[in-house]
Design a protein around this motif. Sequence first.
Motif, PDB file in Angstrom:
ATOM      1  N   VAL A 147       0.837  -1.198   0.000  1.00  0.00           N
ATOM      2  CA  VAL A 147       0.000   0.000   0.000  1.00  0.00           C
ATOM      3  C   VAL A 147       0.875   1.253   0.000  1.00  0.00           C
ATOM      4  O   VAL A 147       0.600   2.224  -0.706  1.00  0.00           O
ATOM      5  N   SER A 148       1.962   1.228   0.774  1.00  0.00           N
ATOM      6  CA  SER A 148       2.860   2.382   0.839  1.00  0.00           C
ATOM      7  C   SER A 148       3.469   2.671  -0.530  1.00  0.00           C
ATOM      8  O   SER A 148       3.647   3.828  -0.913  1.00  0.00           O
ATOM      9  N   SER A 149       3.783   1.620  -1.283  1.00  0.00           N
ATOM     10  CA  SER A 149       4.342   1.800  -2.624  1.00  0.00           C
ATOM     11  C   SER A 149       3.312   2.403  -3.567  1.00  0.00           C
ATOM     12  O   SER A 149       3.632   3.277  -4.383  1.00  0.00           O
ATOM     13  N   LEU A 150       2.068   1.969  -3.450  1.00  0.00           N
ATOM     14  CA  LEU A 150       1.011   2.528  -4.302  1.00  0.00           C
ATOM     15  C   LEU A 150       0.804   4.007  -3.999  1.00  0.00           C
ATOM     16  O   LEU A 150       0.572   4.807  -4.909  1.00  0.00           O
ATOM     17  N   VAL A 151       0.895   4.376  -2.719  1.00  0.00           N
ATOM     18  CA  VAL A 151       0.761   5.793  -2.345  1.00  0.00           C
ATOM     19  C   VAL A 151       1.883   6.609  -2.968  1.00  0.00           C
ATOM     20  O   VAL A 151       1.661   7.706  -3.518  1.00  0.00           O
ATOM     21  N   THR A 152       3.115   6.085  -2.912  1.00  0.00           N
ATOM     22  CA  THR A 152       4.260   6.785  -3.500  1.00  0.00           C
ATOM     23  C   THR A 152       4.082   6.932  -5.004  1.00  0.00           C
ATOM     24  O   THR A 152       4.379   7.985  -5.585  1.00  0.00           O
ATOM     25  N   ARG A 153       3.602   5.892  -5.655  1.00  0.00           N
ATOM     26  CA  ARG A 153       3.414   5.933  -7.107  1.00  0.00           C
ATOM     27  C   ARG A 153       2.317   6.916  -7.504  1.00  0.00           C
ATOM     28  O   ARG A 153       2.348   7.476  -8.600  1.00  0.00           O
ATOM     29  N   LEU A 154       1.345   7.116  -6.616  1.00  0.00           N
ATOM     30  CA  LEU A 154       0.262   8.068  -6.893  1.00  0.00           C
ATOM     31  C   LEU A 154       0.660   9.506  -6.575  1.00  0.00           C
ATOM     32  O   LEU A 154       0.035  10.438  -7.081  1.00  0.00           O
ATOM     33  N   THR A 155       1.665   9.686  -5.753  1.00  0.00           N
ATOM     34  CA  THR A 155       2.037  11.029  -5.306  1.00  0.00           C
ATOM     35  C   THR A 155       3.430  11.424  -5.795  1.00  0.00           C
ATOM     36  O   THR A 155       3.567  12.159  -6.772  1.00  0.00           O
ATOM     37  N   SER A 156       4.462  10.901  -5.164  1.00  0.00           N
ATOM     38  CA  SER A 156       5.832  11.316  -5.465  1.00  0.00           C
ATOM     39  C   SER A 156       6.223  11.067  -6.917  1.00  0.00           C
ATOM     40  O   SER A 156       6.796  11.936  -7.582  1.00  0.00           O
ATOM     41  N   ASP A 157       5.903   9.876  -7.443  1.00  0.00           N
ATOM     42  CA  ASP A 157       6.294   9.551  -8.823  1.00  0.00           C
ATOM     43  C   ASP A 157       5.572  10.438  -9.827  1.00  0.00           C
ATOM     44  O   ASP A 157       6.171  10.897 -10.801  1.00  0.00           O
ATOM     45  N   VAL A 158       4.286  10.680  -9.597  1.00  0.00           N
ATOM     46  CA  VAL A 158       3.533  11.562 -10.499  1.00  0.00           C
ATOM     47  C   VAL A 158       4.059  12.992 -10.395  1.00  0.00           C
ATOM     48  O   VAL A 158       4.181  13.694 -11.406  1.00  0.00           O
ATOM     49  N   THR A 159       4.388  13.425  -9.181  1.00  0.00           N
ATOM     50  CA  THR A 159       4.926  14.773  -8.990  1.00  0.00           C
ATOM     51  C   THR A 159       6.231  14.964  -9.744  1.00  0.00           C
ATOM     52  O   THR A 159       6.470  16.026 -10.334  1.00  0.00           O
ATOM     53  N   ASN A 160       7.087  13.937  -9.739  1.00  0.00           N
ATOM     54  CA  ASN A 160       8.344  14.016 -10.492  1.00  0.00           C
ATOM     55  C   ASN A 160       8.089  14.288 -11.964  1.00  0.00           C
ATOM     56  O   ASN A 160       8.765  15.109 -12.594  1.00  0.00           O
ATOM     57  N   ILE A 161       7.100  13.593 -12.528  1.00  0.00           N
ATOM     58  CA  ILE A 161       6.806  13.749 -13.954  1.00  0.00           C
ATOM     59  C   ILE A 161       6.187  15.103 -14.246  1.00  0.00           C
ATOM     60  O   ILE A 161       6.593  15.804 -15.188  1.00  0.00           O
TER      61      ILE A 161
END
Length: 575
Positions: A110-124
Amino acid sequence: MLRRIFSYMKQYKKYAYLALFCIAVEVVLELMVPLIMADLIDTGVANADEMYIYKKGIQMVCCAAAALFFGIGSSRFSALAGQGLGANLRKAEYEKLQSYSFTNIDHFRVSSLVTRLTSDVTNIQNSVSTGMRPFGRSPVMLIFATGIAFSINSKLALVFFVALPVLAILLVAIILNVRPLYSKMQSAIDLLNRTIQENLTAVRVVKSYVRGDYETAKFEEANLNLKNESEKAFGISVLNMPSFQFVMYGTILALLLFGGHLVNRGQLKIGELTGFLSYVLLILNSLMMMSNVFLMMTRSLASGARIVEVIDEKIDMTDESAEDISVEKGGIEFENVWFKYKKEAKEYVLSDVSFKIEPGQTVGIIGQTGSAKTTLVQLIPRLYDVTQGTVKIDGVDVRKYPMKHLRDAVSVVLQKNTLFSGTVLSNLKWGDDNASMEEIDKACHIACVDEFIDRLPDGYMTKIEQGGVNVSGGQKQRLCIARAILKKPKVLILDDSTSAVDTATEAKIREGLAKELPDMTKIIIAQRISSVRHADQIIILDKGRVNGIGTHESLLAENTIYQEIYESQKEGADL
């Protein structure tokens, strides 16, 4: 990968094109300034023509002002395009998550999914918002500035053929080394998020066991890991700036050396050398900006790969075999069912399970902890799919029902009760958003919610805090049961969902279900025999297998496991 990511820009592409247009115009205007300045020096200053100097000065101011206007436009449109892309990526990920089965969710933390929805999208989105301007400026400026530099003096411009390969080699070396480190850094963010999530979710347990120091140490370890991974990644990426400055200043020195000789020989004017150096700085700055764009793209590619993993995750449960049918009565049948969570697992969680439940029956499921009682009932609404065998409702394989219809017909009150932020009424209406107050009152009466609803500060409009922390465990369970009843399901599954209420209240709920909802099939998972003793039949599970099926009386007379459970609960219990 980039094409795949940018396909989610959709309606925001117009802003990207407008940004690129503004950038191109801005660059052309900026490139005109050194040409005007060279003409001002070689003609106006050399001939002491004051009017000519003013004229060229005004032209430079106009170019600078227009460039500022288009620069502001490019920044605005780039931000709109970047934020729009980020919003669409988050939407695509979240929509895909809604179609995930339990197995798919188990594949990611779940923590990884949260990161992918927030931090990873923010990077892009940041790469687009801040990177589009240098991405658009650099090639245009490089081409035009190089062309003008060659037109001023082709011999002096040959210095670039030495500088450019050096810059290219440095950039490629940095990118190749930093790309895998960005992926590790995002994984470190996953770990940090997981540590925070676990601590906040179980904060009451942490405090009751006085484990604050232990949790702090665990967080510090995850935080230090992120710090170290970030230092490794950024430690290499920051080499980009000094490397380019080294080459840039070396190039300028070489140009001053060779240009000075050409001026002394009369082969180059001072204004031309000044203008040439201006274009050299523009060229080198454009290359530096381009290298920064490549570094941002490198990090974005690492984040993009993680986002695409979520979007491309193959859904293991689909409606491919579904027919246009719905559950009518609620009869359930298990035929030689085998199940394990992962295909590569050695042992089955459920082994050769077979039984039949008639429509409208009340069935109890009991067994020792870890006997797979919860797993068994999760197969009915297809929260998981069987590995072998068949689960049927009304004689039809559950895989032939559309999942929406199936899950509407099967209401599950899970072992871990969940209430959402909002009012009591909004939580109850999860069962049926269009339910009338009469229907809500009836469901609350069956679930014994009416025993405490009047004591809440604002009745049905009482605010429920996140996770339902401002109501007791028993109140939460009864609200969840009322919510499930409001769905008007054909099958109601209570997974140990009365464990926090007293036996008298549990009896009232059981009687209410039997009296008010006689046609509904009811499955009750319980640890207490008192919770299931009045059921039409009781299923005994032992290590994932059916050990016995019968009524309370028949099992008490014949089944060893049931007898042991009964004897262990007999003392002090009202059986």
